[in-house]
Scaffold this motif. Structure first.
Motif, mmCIF file in Angstrom:
data_model
loop_
_atom_site.group_PDB
_atom_site.id
_atom_site.type_symbol
_atom_site.label_atom_id
_atom_site.label_comp_id
_atom_site.label_asym_id
_atom_site.label_seq_id
_atom_site.Cartn_x
_atom_site.Cartn_y
_atom_site.Cartn_z
ATOM 1 N N UNK A 1 0.814 -1.219 0.000
ATOM 2 C CA UNK A 1 0.000 0.000 0.000
ATOM 3 C C UNK A 1 0.846 1.266 0.000
ATOM 4 N N UNK A 2 2.055 1.209 0.555
ATOM 5 C CA UNK A 2 2.884 2.425 0.568
ATOM 6 C C UNK A 2 3.709 2.582 -0.707
ATOM 7 N N UNK A 3 3.689 1.558 -1.577
ATOM 8 C CA UNK A 3 4.291 1.705 -2.906
ATOM 9 C C UNK A 3 3.231 2.407 -3.753
ATOM 10 N N UNK A 4 3.221 3.725 -3.658
ATOM 11 C CA UNK A 4 2.137 4.518 -4.201
ATOM 12 C C UNK A 4 2.678 5.881 -4.631
ATOM 13 N N UNK A 5 2.090 6.461 -5.665
ATOM 14 C CA UNK A 5 2.543 7.775 -6.135
ATOM 15 C C UNK A 5 2.483 8.823 -5.030
ATOM 16 N N UNK A 6 1.442 8.791 -4.190
ATOM 17 C CA UNK A 6 1.296 9.811 -3.146
ATOM 18 C C UNK A 6 2.486 9.783 -2.196
ATOM 19 N N UNK A 7 2.886 8.605 -1.745
ATOM 20 C CA UNK A 7 4.040 8.508 -0.860
ATOM 21 C C UNK A 7 5.332 8.830 -1.601
ATOM 22 N N UNK A 8 5.493 8.281 -2.797
ATOM 23 C CA UNK A 8 6.721 8.500 -3.555
ATOM 24 C C UNK A 8 6.912 9.971 -3.907
ATOM 25 N N UNK A 9 5.850 10.645 -4.308
ATOM 26 C CA UNK A 9 5.963 12.054 -4.700
ATOM 27 C C UNK A 9 6.167 12.990 -3.518
ATOM 28 N N UNK A 10 5.957 12.504 -2.302
ATOM 29 C CA UNK A 10 6.205 13.331 -1.120
ATOM 30 C C UNK A 10 7.642 13.173 -0.629
ATOM 31 N N UNK A 11 8.458 12.508 -1.413
ATOM 32 C CA UNK A 11 9.815 12.174 -0.982
ATOM 33 C C UNK A 11 10.772 13.355 -1.081
ATOM 34 N N UNK A 12 11.890 13.198 -0.390
ATOM 35 C CA UNK A 12 12.996 14.150 -0.438
ATOM 36 C C UNK A 12 14.101 13.536 -1.276
ATOM 37 N N UNK A 13 14.587 14.283 -2.247
ATOM 38 C CA UNK A 13 15.661 13.782 -3.089
ATOM 39 C C UNK A 13 16.966 13.768 -2.299
ATOM 40 N N UNK A 14 17.660 12.651 -2.302
ATOM 41 C CA UNK A 14 18.864 12.496 -1.495
ATOM 42 C C UNK A 14 20.159 12.723 -2.258
ATOM 43 N N UNK B 1 7.195 10.831 -9.677
ATOM 44 C CA UNK B 1 7.418 9.421 -9.915
ATOM 45 C C UNK B 1 6.566 8.854 -11.043
ATOM 46 N N UNK B 2 5.550 9.591 -11.465
ATOM 47 C CA UNK B 2 4.798 9.165 -12.641
ATOM 48 C C UNK B 2 5.703 9.153 -13.874
ATOM 49 N N UNK B 3 6.752 9.993 -13.872
ATOM 50 C CA UNK B 3 7.703 10.023 -14.988
ATOM 51 C C UNK B 3 8.695 8.860 -14.926
ATOM 52 N N UNK B 4 8.901 8.321 -13.734
ATOM 53 C CA UNK B 4 9.858 7.225 -13.559
ATOM 54 C C UNK B 4 9.163 5.869 -13.656
ATOM 55 N N UNK B 5 8.060 5.726 -12.915
ATOM 56 C CA UNK B 5 7.306 4.471 -12.900
ATOM 57 C C UNK B 5 5.939 4.701 -13.529
ATOM 58 N N UNK B 6 5.729 4.121 -14.689
ATOM 59 C CA UNK B 6 4.407 4.183 -15.304
ATOM 60 C C UNK B 6 3.435 3.363 -14.456
ATOM 61 N N UNK B 7 2.157 3.527 -14.693
ATOM 62 C CA UNK B 7 1.153 2.863 -13.857
ATOM 63 C C UNK B 7 1.321 1.339 -13.842
ATOM 64 N N UNK C 1 3.805 -3.150 -6.653
ATOM 65 C CA UNK C 1 2.863 -3.489 -5.586
ATOM 66 C C UNK C 1 2.732 -5.008 -5.451
ATOM 67 N N UNK C 2 2.669 -5.707 -6.587
ATOM 68 C CA UNK C 2 2.577 -7.166 -6.555
ATOM 69 C C UNK C 2 3.830 -7.771 -5.940
ATOM 70 N N UNK C 3 4.983 -7.237 -6.295
ATOM 71 C CA UNK C 3 6.232 -7.736 -5.713
ATOM 72 C C UNK C 3 6.290 -7.443 -4.220
ATOM 73 N N UNK C 4 5.819 -6.262 -3.811
ATOM 74 C CA UNK C 4 5.814 -5.909 -2.389
ATOM 75 C C UNK C 4 4.884 -6.833 -1.604
ATOM 76 N N UNK C 5 3.780 -7.235 -2.212
ATOM 77 C CA UNK C 5 2.834 -8.124 -1.542
ATOM 78 C C UNK C 5 3.420 -9.524 -1.346
ATOM 79 N N UNK C 6 4.411 -9.883 -2.148
ATOM 80 C CA UNK C 6 5.018 -11.229 -2.074
ATOM 81 C C UNK C 6 6.305 -11.274 -1.259
#
Length: 176
Positions: free
Chosen positions: A65-78, A87-93, A100-105
């Motif tokens: 559930x946290x592998x999500x555009x809302x969480x990713x786009x609130x990130x700080x660049x390191x 992240x929509x530009x990096x990870x397409x839908x 998300x499927x990989x995270x669930x497994x």
């Protein structure tokens, strides 16, 4: 004679498949340790860190559930780039769905102190950082890993640059 040739062909095929599977597992394990080691090197400000692995965060949300555009786009660049990440530009839908499927497994693994430097492996929950197994993008250029301590949890995105994993962004998921 035909039976013998058939048997030899089947044995060759099984051995070949087994080698490819073993190679892929070894490659995935190596990448997992490289990402975790990158996190350790980025965050080492003490002489030793205590780690344990987890499958799910201890908050109400699951890893998938946290592998999500809302969480990713609130990130700080390191890596020093102060431009706002999209992240929509990096990870397409389709890629987000796959992540998300990989995270669930994700399953718990035993970390090996032999392969990781600068850490101690802990079975205790107190003062130990908990990490999920990193999940990798389809192009193997990005990895996502959730890290949790007593005071909060963060979603890290790592980028592979010149065959080295580096922390790319961090999203604060919760703070106590």
């Amino acid at each position: 004679m035909k039976t013998l040739n058939y048997l030899i062909a089947v044995l060759f095929l099984v051995a070949n498949l087994n080698c490819k599977t073993t190679y892929n597992i070894a490659k995935e394990n190596l990448a997992m340790y490289e990402v975790i080691q990158s996190y350790i090197e980025f965050n080492t400000n003490s002489s030793s860190l205590y780690f344990r692995t987890i499958v799910e965060p201890s908050l109400d949300s699951t890893f998938s559930e946290i592998v999500d555009y809302a969480y990713l786009n609130s990130s700080t660049n390191l890596i020093g780039d102060n431009s706002k990440m999209k992240f929509e530009d990096i990870f397409k839908e389709e890629e987000i769905i796959l992540l998300k499927q990989r995270a669930a497994k994700v399953q718990e693994v035993k970390l090996s102190h032999i392969r990781l430097s600068g850490i101690n492996i802990s079975k205790k929950k107190n003062n130990a950082l908990s990490v999920t197994v990193p999940i990798f993008s389809s192009n193997e250029k990005y990895a996502l890993m959730y890290v949790e301590g007593n005071s909060g949890g963060d979603l890290y995105v790592f980028i592979k640059s010149k065959n080295t994993w580096k922390p790319y962004t961090i999203s604060n998921i919760w703070v106590s």
